[in-house]
Design an enzyme around this catalytic site. Sequence first.
Site, PDB file in Angstrom:
ATOM      1  N   HIS A 199       0.818  -1.140   0.086  1.00 29.03           N
ATOM      2  CA  HIS A 199       0.023  -0.009   0.098  1.00 29.03           C
ATOM      3  C   HIS A 199       0.831   1.069  -0.054  1.00 29.03           C
ATOM      4  CE1 HIS A 199       0.854  -0.098   4.222  1.00 29.03           C
ATOM      5  NE2 HIS A 199       0.682   1.147   4.299  1.00 29.03           N
TER       6      HIS A 199
HETATM    7  C1  UD1 Z   1      -1.718   5.447   6.064  1.00 29.84           C
HETATM    8  C2  UD1 Z   1      -0.578   5.859   6.782  1.00 29.84           C
HETATM    9  C3  UD1 Z   1       0.638   4.866   6.404  1.00 29.84           C
HETATM   10  C4  UD1 Z   1       0.247   3.532   6.919  1.00 29.84           C
HETATM   11  C5  UD1 Z   1      -1.203   3.205   6.695  1.00 29.84           C
HETATM   12  C6  UD1 Z   1      -1.954   1.768   7.060  1.00 29.84           C
HETATM   13  C7  UD1 Z   1       0.023   8.309   6.760  1.00 29.84           C
HETATM   14  C8  UD1 Z   1       0.922   9.265   6.009  1.00 29.84           C
HETATM   15  N1  UD1 Z   1       0.031   7.033   6.055  1.00 29.84           N
HETATM   16  O1  UD1 Z   1      -1.788   5.312   4.762  1.00 29.84           O
HETATM   17  O2  UD1 Z   1       1.914   5.118   7.217  1.00 29.84           O
HETATM   18  O3  UD1 Z   1       0.960   2.415   6.792  1.00 29.84           O
HETATM   19  O4  UD1 Z   1      -2.078   4.086   6.696  1.00 29.84           O
HETATM   20  O5  UD1 Z   1      -3.013   1.549   6.190  1.00 29.84           O
HETATM   21  O6  UD1 Z   1      -0.458   8.483   7.748  1.00 29.84           O
HETATM   22  N2  UD1 Z   1      -9.094   5.102   2.175  1.00 29.84           N
HETATM   23  C9  UD1 Z   1     -10.154   4.636   2.281  1.00 29.84           C
HETATM   24  N3  UD1 Z   1     -10.886   4.242   3.383  1.00 29.84           N
HETATM   25  C10 UD1 Z   1      -9.958   4.222   4.782  1.00 29.84           C
HETATM   26  C11 UD1 Z   1      -8.921   5.095   4.707  1.00 29.84           C
HETATM   27  C12 UD1 Z   1      -8.343   5.526   3.514  1.00 29.84           C
HETATM   28  O7  UD1 Z   1     -10.871   4.477   1.266  1.00 29.84           O
HETATM   29  O8  UD1 Z   1     -10.791   4.003   5.576  1.00 29.84           O
HETATM   30  C13 UD1 Z   1      -8.454   5.807   1.043  1.00 29.84           C
HETATM   31  C14 UD1 Z   1      -8.724   6.995   0.539  1.00 29.84           C
HETATM   32  O9  UD1 Z   1      -8.827   7.050  -0.644  1.00 29.84           O
HETATM   33  C15 UD1 Z   1      -7.397   7.733   1.139  1.00 29.84           C
HETATM   34  C16 UD1 Z   1      -6.444   6.759   0.924  1.00 29.84           C
HETATM   35  O10 UD1 Z   1      -7.106   5.388   1.134  1.00 29.84           O
HETATM   36  O11 UD1 Z   1      -7.180   8.879   0.415  1.00 29.84           O
HETATM   37  C17 UD1 Z   1      -5.355   6.985   1.589  1.00 29.84           C
HETATM   38  O12 UD1 Z   1      -5.390   6.915   3.106  1.00 29.84           O
HETATM   39  P1  UD1 Z   1      -4.573   7.859   4.070  1.00 29.84           P
HETATM   40  O13 UD1 Z   1      -4.995   7.532   5.402  1.00 29.84           O
HETATM   41  O14 UD1 Z   1      -4.236   9.172   3.556  1.00 29.84           O
HETATM   42  O15 UD1 Z   1      -3.168   6.906   3.844  1.00 29.84           O
HETATM   43  P2  UD1 Z   1      -2.842   5.427   3.713  1.00 29.84           P
HETATM   44  O16 UD1 Z   1      -2.483   5.164   2.459  1.00 29.84           O
HETATM   45  O17 UD1 Z   1      -4.140   4.568   4.450  1.00 29.84           O
END
Ligand code: UD1
Length: 365
Positions: free
Chosen positions: A207
């Site tokens: 991811h």
């Molecule tokens: C975040 C953490 C990363 C961790 C990961 C675990 C940061 C900078 N990154 O990354 O270190 O390893 O979590 O999973 O804090 N989204 C959904 N549903 C959710 C959450 C996210 O659809 O419940 C999608 C959204 O499109 C969002 C994208 O995932 O924009 C990324 O989510 P985000 O929280 O920004 O970062 P992660 O890639 O999950």
Amino acid sequence: MKRINVDIIVGTRPNFMKAAAIFSVPHTFNNLYLRLIHTGQHYDAEMVDIFFEQFKLPAPVCCLEVGSGTHAVQTGEIMKRYEQWVQNNRPDLCLVVGDVNSTAACAIVCAKERIRLGHVEAGLRSFDRSMPEEINRIITDSIAELLFASEPSAVQNLRREGHGSYIYFVGNVMIDTLFRMRPQVELLSMHRNFGLKKKGYAFVTLHRPSNVDDPHSLKEVCEQLKYLSERMPVVFPIHPRTRKYLQLNGWEEKFSAMAGFHLLDPIGYLESLSLVLDSQLVITDSGGLQEETTVLNIPCLTFRDNTERPITIEQGTNTLIKRNWNLFRECLERIERGTYLQSDTRIPLWDGHAAERILKICSEQ
Ligand code: UD1
């Protein structure tokens, strides 16, 4: 004895198993009053609710409901909302875990509000500032007053950065949770649900932006997964971020048409660990899985250039692939021949009692 209100911050999937370790410590420290705060950085049921259920975490006393956004938007929103909570419900101490945006955002609020701050998993360094997590680690450690380190490299990093008396080498809370949940995990045998043989498949999680966001990097990675699936079945629970980019670049459709792939929605902790436990190897870019495979003595091929958890390489079964696909294929062959690395099981203080050590120190503040 003075009552100490302790806020424990969670926001993303890998935070829940760490907080779970802290909440599962027997009630020996009567002066500590633990309050779970959920920032809402992750919000989908399969990224959040399932972990509350499986770990029997208490309901959060406060949900900040920030959701997704750019780094600045997400970090800023968490800061604004947590600051308000702090001003109305002043904690005596705040514990942040890991290295996500929720960690750094709440740490900054505490530092400015003069709330004592503890960082669980302090001192880990990838020395790669292109990773948002590395920035979050540096910021958090530079302002925390209690630095709880999980492995010796973290202690060295913190000493080198000039942190003195605040460093506590306590062990690994993620592994506390693994030990506690393992009996339940062993009953599951999830691989049978997919008609797979024990030790006859690969478990994949990816991811990181460096692997999935850029179409060229994603293509390289997907080509290797295709190669892997021609040798053994591949079980691949897909993170929402990864799903977005797989769909955008047509890979989800391609994988779905290939016989060797089992593409899943994100799964719970028990299901995931069960699939890891019975796999022949794990391919990942997650920090936690590098540690879990080390303890479980399962070959782990990490699709990254570096790791902030070097003990998993020195004493564990982890190899950094660094986009060297010849190395990847050599490792696969060694795994299949049974000549790949074995873990040294004596990782210092990864003994299931890290959270207890942390709370003891908190109770003495
Ligand atoms: C975040 C953490 C990363 C961790 C990961 C675990 C940061 C900078 N990154 O990354 O270190 O390893 O979590 O999973 O804090 N989204 C959904 N549903 C959710 C959450 C996210 O659809 O419940 C999608 C959204 O499109 C969002 C994208 O995932 O924009 C990324 O989510 P985000 O929280 O920004 O970062 P992660 O890639 O999950």
